[in-house]
Write a protein that holds these residues in place. Structure first.
Motif, PDB file in Angstrom:
ATOM      1  N   UNK A 167       0.819  -1.223   0.000  1.00 19.84           N
ATOM      2  CA  UNK A 167       0.000   0.000   0.000  1.00 19.84           C
ATOM      3  C   UNK A 167       0.844   1.261   0.000  1.00 19.84           C
ATOM      4  N   UNK A 432      -4.122  -9.529   7.999  1.00 21.07           N
ATOM      5  CA  UNK A 432      -4.604  -8.366   7.232  1.00 21.07           C
ATOM      6  C   UNK A 432      -5.457  -8.818   6.043  1.00 21.07           C
ATOM      7  N   UNK A 436      -7.333  -4.826   1.484  1.00 24.99           N
ATOM      8  CA  UNK A 436      -6.621  -3.618   1.880  1.00 24.99           C
ATOM      9  C   UNK A 436      -5.440  -3.328   0.955  1.00 24.99           C
ATOM     10  N   UNK A 437      -5.020  -4.314   0.198  1.00 29.56           N
ATOM     11  CA  UNK A 437      -3.846  -4.160  -0.672  1.00 29.56           C
ATOM     12  C   UNK A 437      -4.224  -4.012  -2.139  1.00 29.56           C
TER      13      UNK A 437
ATOM     14  N   UNK B  26      -2.018   5.452   5.453  1.00 31.77           N
ATOM     15  CA  UNK B  26      -1.945   4.065   5.036  1.00 31.77           C
ATOM     16  C   UNK B  26      -3.034   3.272   5.748  1.00 31.77           C
ATOM     17  N   UNK B  27      -3.782   2.427   4.992  1.00 34.47           N
ATOM     18  CA  UNK B  27      -4.796   1.610   5.665  1.00 34.47           C
ATOM     19  C   UNK B  27      -4.161   0.644   6.665  1.00 34.47           C
ATOM     20  N   UNK B  28      -2.894   0.316   6.429  1.00 32.97           N
ATOM     21  CA  UNK B  28      -2.222  -0.604   7.351  1.00 32.97           C
ATOM     22  C   UNK B  28      -2.053   0.000   8.743  1.00 32.97           C
ATOM     23  N   UNK B  44       0.288  -9.216  11.493  1.00 31.24           N
ATOM     24  CA  UNK B  44       0.067  -8.230  10.441  1.00 31.24           C
ATOM     25  C   UNK B  44       1.316  -7.619   9.839  1.00 31.24           C
TER      26      UNK B  44
END
Lengths: 492, 492
Positions: A167, A432, A436-437, B26-28, B44
């Motif tokens: 991301x 995760x 999301x990626x 970042x969504x992470x 994660x």
């Protein structure tokens, strides 16, 4: 260079961004050529005297090769050695980067000793087949990718990316106004035929480059085979784009997964030649035209905090990066360069290979434990996975259509993904969600007759890592996540 | 914060670039908030285990306060101390940044201990008068300036710069397609009235920011007085632009030049309070609206090769830099942060001030030697200079119209400049011609009724430095350059 290097690179400067094309040399650099003339008193440069640098000597305790007890074993008097870097290098310190130099301005491309080590290493591993390749330092692959985009792309330009990708790499492009177009992938990475179809059907300005994490891909854990790489490289030549191979995980390649535990030990590589031969060929190793930019880093093999990376590519293109670095990062920290360089020369190329072989053994074992746990705790009825052969990540593919409430959820796999994620955190494990990626931006045109992509349609996936957690936690975490899936799917 | 901080900053987000505005989280990062929940197994993040970091302990020999023998004195057993950073911090190591943390990913804004030290230091020196200011780490002022341009300017935007300025800073803007408009200056820096006139007459899109090196300016050696800074700050508020103060030389402020050598010693500051009081007020110290971005660095006070700088400014604006750094440099090297942080906490704020006071004494002495030599060797008939009160540079202004061949050279001062430069190198000294630093781009509209600018019209100047050369070389170099001027002007 004893072998290879028989090809001449192509002139690819037409692919440079307007930013990169417009960069000029500093007029002050002109002055520096007088610097070393005999008898010249140079009152030109604003450099502080090294007498005022408050570091006189730096030492570091490091492990010494061949790391027979494993690279993670606590140091003992026997396995430890100490490297020292002084402000002024004494005699017989041929490869030391003295602090008076590393802590001073200069060497945007990296300190010569360190760059020489990395170049020799690159030659050993990749045998780059064209003449004028070079290596420059960066402050890590994130910065290298940022600089790559600024060097090749202007706002509104397009780059190709993997359908699921890191991301942060997408965000780098997004911030710069660069469009990202996803290329379809399966569990073995980019599908060359999909890339060819995409390019053949392309309308408008062609993409400047393809960004790929070919080995131990983040997030899918997939690794491109040598054959696929060659096909992709040929497509890059045909359609005239650059391949950017972001390779932090290259040396986290492992033995293939063997279910029978008793047969695992025998499969480990030990010798240097055997080790190098077992590595999947990199894009740069097949680069006859000089159109691969390889991003390498110590982050996953030594430590992220060195903030030392390096870029391998055509010298003429790298020169544009150096101009950019002169007016941005300058160079990696001199403290980090001096200390890392001393570690590398203390180990030598051979000791560094020993370290990488040790790394391979560690990650192979971690991967094995992860896959063993998936086998044990994840319901086969809905889950599938390909044991990764490189990197830090594994993914579990889940058939969302088998969820008891799939119809009720509007047949939306993403809703199933959310339910599993939430159930996972409830059970006390976090993996995760694959969505999301997902790379956004303009999507790939419809692909016909392509190998089926398990991440598409009713399949969802979760990314896990075996890198960051102790093994008992890994097993326990996967047991909990397996339970979460079972609960969600009404399985026992 | 025991004092000041009474103002509220203005919302200046309308000045951000489209790049900065478009950056997303970042969504992470979302996932990481689960990281510390009790009982959570986090599968994660792709972080390598610190067990595999090959640095177990780093030590550095450093001088210890109060540096009574001078900051450049060779270390002895008496004046030396050794700092140590371990992979895992032991007990009673409250302010140590253990290697397991600094060598790992994380803390884009800089390691908390180091940032805390810098923030306390900033409060002591600048007493920033508004509430929500903050400090983030950078990899040095060159990168900070690059990031500042990317945060505030899009291609085609305009920034104000000093009429003569650091060429590299101009090149940073040039590469990004940002126009630089020079502001007239005299031997004391930017002329506020010229800036006001320029802004009042401005046509088209207003400049986003003013880039200035207010103290020990490069290349002119000039320093803006507190009064001028206040006037310039008020103009910035009136016309709504940001002031970027690039302040690497701030702590190279000196005692004023005293011709009588016997009276020099008595003028040195020694106490901390006295030292802080003697510093010229910074722009950030008068910043009630949060429109100053201050670029600070260890490059001139500790060593360039730390590659650690920091940015002081409004928290809301700095947050945009952090988003940029996340997808570019990440953070300064962890090795450099751990070691520099240990040095700073070993010295304490008080010891760091001792170091800065020592630096002041060294540069005062060097400057004195340089000015003494100008007095002795440079022909008064054509040369003039203002002894600098800060920085590494001095400039000698030369009246080109007095050159015997001035008419023959088409009354072009730049031709005289070239002749002197060449004669200088022939005599064996290199000083940098002032014209090399002239900011290009759109020029300032004609200024009427402005104080006469000695660098304009028939005057040329050369920049020299007393920073980088031993004192005997400095004297010898200036003797040779004085001779070159005399030869060119037919003086004896």
């Amino acid at each position: 260079m004893t072998q290879g290097n028989i090809y001449k690179s192509k002139d690819l400067t037409h692919l440079l961004s307007s930013e990169a094309k417009s960069r000029q040399n500093s007029p002050l650099k002109e002055a520096f050529r007088y610097f070393k003339l005999p008898g010249m008193t140079f009152l030109g440069g604003g450099l502080p005297l090294s007498d005022y640098f408050p570091f006189d000597k730096i030492s570091a305790d490091i492990p010494k090769p061949p790391f027979t007890k494993g690279i993670g074993a606590p140091l003992t008097e026997e396995t430890k050695t100490t490297i020292e870097v002084y402000k002024k290098a004494g005699e017989n310190k041929a490869n030391e980067i003295e602090l008076a130099r590393s802590l001073q301005y200069g060497y945007t491309e990296g300190q010569p000793e360190l760059v020489a080590f990395l170049k020799e290493h690159t030659e050993m591993i990749h045998k780059v087949p064209y003449e004028d390749w070079d290596v420059i330092a960066s402050v890590g692959n994130t910065e290298s990718w940022d600089s790559t985009l600024r060097t090749f792309c202007s706002r509104g330009d397009t780059v190709l990316v993997e359908e699921y990708t890191f991301s942060s790499a997408l965000e780098t492009a997004n911030g710069q106004g660069v469009n990202t177009v996803p290329v379809a992938m399966d569990e073995y990475g980019i599908i060359p035929r999909a890339l060819e179809t995409l390019m053949a059907q392309w309308k408008g300005n062609k993409p400047k480059l393809l960004y790929t994490i070919p080995t131990g891909q983040n997030p899918t854990g997939s690794s491109l085979s040598g054959e696929r790489r060659q096909e992709i490289y040929d497509i890059a030549c045909k359609y005239d784009f650059i391949i950017v191979e972001d390779e932090p995980y290259y040396f986290l390649q492992m033995e293939s997964y063997t279910e029978d535990k008793s047969k695992r030990e025998g499969k480990h590589v030990h010798g240097h030649e055997e080790f190098i031969k077992a590595l999947v060929p990199s894009f740069v190793s097949m680069d006859k035209e000089g159109r691969v930019i390889r991003l390498d880093s110590f982050s996953k093999v030594l430590a992220p905090g060195t903030r030392i990376g390096w870029i391998v590519g055509q010298a003429k293109l790298l020169e544009r990066y150096v101009r950019l670095h002169e007016v941005s990062i300058q160079c990696p920290s001199g403290l980090a360069q001096s200390v890392t360089n001393s570690l590398l020369y203390n180990w030598g190329q051979s000791g560094y290979l020993d370290w990488l072989i040790g790394l391979r053994a560690e990650y192979t074992h971690k991967r094995d434990v992860a896959i063993d746990s998936l086998k044990e705790y994840f319901p086969k009825e809905v889950c599938s996975y390909v044991p990764p052969v490189a990197g830090m990540f594994f993914t579990v593919s889940i058939d969302a259509s088998k969820h008891p409430r799939f119809k009720e959820l509007g047949e939306d796999p993403i809703k199933v993904e959310s339910l599993i994620f939430e159930q996972g955190t409830k059970q006390g494990t976090l993996m995760i969600p694959g969505s999301w990626f997902k790379s956004e931006g303009q999507s790939t045109p419809p692909q016909k007759n392509l190998p089926q992509n398990p991440t598409q349609r009713s399949h969802i996936f979760f990314r896990g890592t075996y890198a960051a957690v102790p093994l008992d936690q890994l097993v326990f975490g996967l047991e909990k996540f397996g339970k979460a899936i079972k609960i969600e799917f009404g399985l026992s």
